[in-house]
Design a protein around this motif. Structure first.
Motif, mmCIF file in Angstrom:
data_model
loop_
_atom_site.group_PDB
_atom_site.id
_atom_site.type_symbol
_atom_site.label_atom_id
_atom_site.label_comp_id
_atom_site.label_asym_id
_atom_site.label_seq_id
_atom_site.Cartn_x
_atom_site.Cartn_y
_atom_site.Cartn_z
ATOM 1 N N ARG A 1 0.179 10.708 -73.894
ATOM 2 C CA ARG A 1 0.355 11.751 -74.913
ATOM 3 C C ARG A 1 -0.510 11.478 -76.134
ATOM 4 O O ARG A 1 -1.162 12.381 -76.672
ATOM 5 C CB ARG A 1 1.815 11.856 -75.353
ATOM 6 N N LEU A 2 -0.530 10.238 -76.578
ATOM 7 C CA LEU A 2 -1.319 9.888 -77.754
ATOM 8 C C LEU A 2 -2.812 10.061 -77.491
ATOM 9 O O LEU A 2 -3.560 10.532 -78.357
ATOM 10 C CB LEU A 2 -1.011 8.449 -78.175
ATOM 11 N N GLU A 3 -3.240 9.694 -76.298
ATOM 12 C CA GLU A 3 -4.656 9.839 -75.948
ATOM 13 C C GLU A 3 -5.058 11.309 -75.893
ATOM 14 O O GLU A 3 -6.118 11.699 -76.405
ATOM 15 C CB GLU A 3 -4.914 9.174 -74.597
ATOM 16 N N GLU A 4 -4.215 12.130 -75.288
ATOM 17 C CA GLU A 4 -4.532 13.553 -75.179
ATOM 18 C C GLU A 4 -4.455 14.244 -76.536
ATOM 19 O O GLU A 4 -5.189 15.206 -76.791
ATOM 20 C CB GLU A 4 -3.590 14.224 -74.190
ATOM 21 N N ALA A 5 -3.547 13.771 -77.404
ATOM 22 C CA ALA A 5 -3.416 14.387 -78.735
ATOM 23 C C ALA A 5 -4.721 14.251 -79.516
ATOM 24 O O ALA A 5 -5.073 15.140 -80.305
ATOM 25 C CB ALA A 5 -2.270 13.735 -79.506
ATOM 26 N N ASP A 6 -5.450 13.167 -79.288
ATOM 27 C CA ASP A 6 -6.734 12.981 -79.974
ATOM 28 C C ASP A 6 -7.777 14.002 -79.548
ATOM 29 O O ASP A 6 -8.753 14.236 -80.256
ATOM 30 C CB ASP A 6 -7.267 11.563 -79.717
ATOM 31 N N THR A 7 -7.588 14.601 -78.368
ATOM 32 C CA THR A 7 -8.544 15.594 -77.877
ATOM 33 C C THR A 7 -7.998 17.017 -77.984
ATOM 34 O O THR A 7 -8.550 17.942 -77.395
ATOM 35 C CB THR A 7 -8.907 15.299 -76.407
ATOM 36 N N GLY A 8 -6.897 17.172 -78.729
ATOM 37 C CA GLY A 8 -6.326 18.502 -78.930
ATOM 38 C C GLY A 8 -5.349 18.943 -77.860
ATOM 39 O O GLY A 8 -4.866 20.076 -77.894
ATOM 40 N N GLN A 9 -5.043 18.065 -76.916
ATOM 41 C CA GLN A 9 -4.067 18.398 -75.883
ATOM 42 C C GLN A 9 -2.752 17.701 -76.202
ATOM 43 O O GLN A 9 -2.722 16.714 -76.908
ATOM 44 C CB GLN A 9 -4.551 17.921 -74.512
ATOM 45 N N ASP A 10 -1.678 18.239 -75.666
ATOM 46 C CA ASP A 10 -0.384 17.577 -75.859
ATOM 47 C C ASP A 10 0.607 18.111 -74.833
ATOM 48 O O ASP A 10 1.355 19.040 -75.105
ATOM 49 C CB ASP A 10 0.140 17.786 -77.276
ATOM 50 N N ARG A 11 0.606 17.515 -73.648
ATOM 51 C CA ARG A 11 1.481 17.995 -72.573
ATOM 52 C C ARG A 11 2.916 17.532 -72.722
ATOM 53 O O ARG A 11 3.830 18.178 -72.240
ATOM 54 C CB ARG A 11 0.941 17.517 -71.222
ATOM 55 N N PHE A 12 3.109 16.404 -73.361
ATOM 56 C CA PHE A 12 4.435 15.798 -73.357
ATOM 57 C C PHE A 12 5.174 16.053 -74.663
ATOM 58 O O PHE A 12 5.508 15.135 -75.409
ATOM 59 C CB PHE A 12 4.309 14.307 -73.058
ATOM 60 N N GLN A 13 5.432 17.310 -74.939
ATOM 61 C CA GLN A 13 6.191 17.710 -76.112
ATOM 62 C C GLN A 13 7.682 17.756 -75.782
ATOM 63 O O GLN A 13 8.091 17.715 -74.616
ATOM 64 C CB GLN A 13 5.713 19.078 -76.612
ATOM 65 N N TYR A 14 8.493 17.868 -76.830
ATOM 66 C CA TYR A 14 9.945 18.006 -76.652
ATOM 67 C C TYR A 14 10.282 19.462 -76.360
ATOM 68 O O TYR A 14 9.664 20.373 -76.913
ATOM 69 C CB TYR A 14 10.667 17.553 -77.919
ATOM 70 N N SER A 15 11.278 19.691 -75.507
ATOM 71 C CA SER A 15 11.684 21.058 -75.176
ATOM 72 C C SER A 15 13.179 21.232 -75.372
ATOM 73 O O SER A 15 13.986 20.779 -74.557
ATOM 74 C CB SER A 15 11.311 21.396 -73.734
ATOM 75 N N ILE A 16 13.564 21.875 -76.475
ATOM 76 C CA ILE A 16 14.979 22.191 -76.683
ATOM 77 C C ILE A 16 15.433 23.252 -75.684
ATOM 78 O O ILE A 16 16.595 23.267 -75.265
ATOM 79 C CB ILE A 16 15.229 22.659 -78.141
ATOM 80 N N ARG A 17 14.513 24.112 -75.258
ATOM 81 C CA ARG A 17 14.872 25.147 -74.281
ATOM 82 C C ARG A 17 15.329 24.505 -72.975
ATOM 83 O O ARG A 17 16.331 24.922 -72.383
ATOM 84 C CB ARG A 17 13.672 26.067 -74.025
ATOM 85 N N LYS A 18 14.618 23.482 -72.527
ATOM 86 C CA LYS A 18 15.015 22.798 -71.301
ATOM 87 C C LYS A 18 16.344 22.066 -71.467
ATOM 88 O O LYS A 18 17.147 21.999 -70.541
ATOM 89 C CB LYS A 18 13.916 21.818 -70.865
ATOM 90 N N ALA A 19 16.568 21.520 -72.664
ATOM 91 C CA ALA A 19 17.839 20.832 -72.922
ATOM 92 C C ALA A 19 19.003 21.811 -72.850
ATOM 93 O O ALA A 19 20.045 21.520 -72.241
ATOM 94 C CB ALA A 19 17.798 20.152 -74.284
ATOM 95 N N LEU A 20 18.827 22.978 -73.458
ATOM 96 C CA LEU A 20 19.877 23.992 -73.416
ATOM 97 C C LEU A 20 20.135 24.449 -71.984
ATOM 98 O O LEU A 20 21.290 24.652 -71.577
ATOM 99 C CB LEU A 20 19.470 25.187 -74.283
#
Length: 229
Positions: A115-134
Motif C-alpha cells: 500500500r505504501l509503495e503504491e501510494a507513492d505512485t498515486g495508487q491505493d488499493r488497500f483502503q478501509y471500507s466501512i461499507r464492507k464492514a456494514l
C-alpha cells in the motif's frame, strides 16, 4: 521493550508476531462505540447467546508485528502499521501453529508495504471500507474459505504483470482474517480450520467468538490500559 499480557491466573507473557488483538476503547466519542452498537444489533438479530453478545465490545481487530506493541491493521487511513492505543484494552489470541502465525504476520507486513509503495505512485488499493464492514454485520451466511477460493484471492491481489490488479478495500477483521487464511493455505493447512468463515463475512466480535471455540487457537490474555505505549 516487550509488552506484557496478563492471563486469567495473573501471570504474564509477551506478545508474539502474528498474535491477533481485539481492541475495546469504551469511549463515547470514538467510532468504536458506533461499531459496538452495530455489532450488538447484528448479534441480537442472529439470536446469538449471551457470551457472543457480550463480545460486541471488541470493536477492532489487528495483528501483532512484534513483541513491543507494533500492530498491523486496517483503519480509516487504509492498511497501515501503528502502535497500540494508550486508551484501550486488548484481548489477545494466538494461533497454535507457529509457522502459520509467522506467515500471517509476514503477509500483513507485505500488504502494508504494498500500500505504501503504491501510494507513492498515486495508487491505493488497500483502503478501509466501512461499507464492507456494514455489509458483514448483516451477512448470516457462514460460508467457509477453501484452498481454491484463497488461491483465487491471491491471484486477484497479485496478478501476472499482463493483468490489472483488482482493488481491495477492506475492514479491520477482514484484513486479519485474510492474512490468516492465506497463511494457512501457504502452510498446507485447510484455511477454514484456522478461520472458519470467509474474510469478508467476519466482524470483530464474531471473530472473537469463533477463535474462543477453535482448537487451533489459544486465548492468551489481556493487555490493559496503561500497560502498553
Amino acid at each position: 521493550m516487550p509488552l506484557a499480557i496478563r492471563d486469567a491466573n495473573n501471570t504474564y507473557g509477551c506478545f508474539q508476531a502474528g498474535d491477533i488483538l481485539f481492541k475495546n476503547t469504551e469511549s463515547l466519542i470514538e467510532i468504536g462505540t458506533l461499531i459496538q452498537a452495530g455489532q450488538a444489533l447484528s448479534a441480537l438479530a442472529k439470536f446469538w447467546n449471551i457470551q457472543k453478545v457480550s463480545d460486541v465490545k471488541w470493536e477492532h481487530a489487528a495483528i501483532a508485528s512484534n513483541d513491543s506493541g507494533t500492530i498491523l491493521e486496517a483503519v480509516s487511513a487504509g492498511v497501515t502499521v501503528n502502535e497500540m492505543a494508550t486508551g484501550a484494552d486488548y484481548i489477545v489470541f494466538r494461533c497454535k501453529h507457529p509457522n502459520v502465525a509467522k506467515c500471517a504476520a509476514n503477509f500483513a507486513q507485505m500488504v502494508v508495504e504494498q500500500r505504501l509503495e503504491e501510494a507513492d505512485t498515486g495508487q491505493d488499493r488497500f483502503q478501509y471500507s466501512i461499507r464492507k464492514a456494514l455489509k458483514a454485520w448483516a451477512l448470516s451466511s457462514e460460508k467457509k474459505p477453501t484452498i481454491d477460493s484463497v488461491e483465487a484471492r491471491i491471484d486477484a491481489l497479485w496478478p501476472l504483470s499482463s493483468q490489472t490488479a483488482q482493488p481491495e478495500h477492506m475492514f479491520c477483521s477482514q484484513f486479519v482474517a485474510l492474512c490468516y487464511i492465506v497463511a494457512a493455505e501457504q502452510e498446507n493447512m485447510e484455511p477454514s480450520d484456522v478461520i472458519p468463515r470467509e474474510d469478508h463475512r467476519i466482524t470483530p466480535y464474531e471473530m472473537v467468538s469463533l477463535l474462543r471455540n477453535n482448537s487451533n487457537w489459544e486465548f492468551i490474555g489481556i493487555s490493559a490500559r496503561g500497560n502498553h505505549p
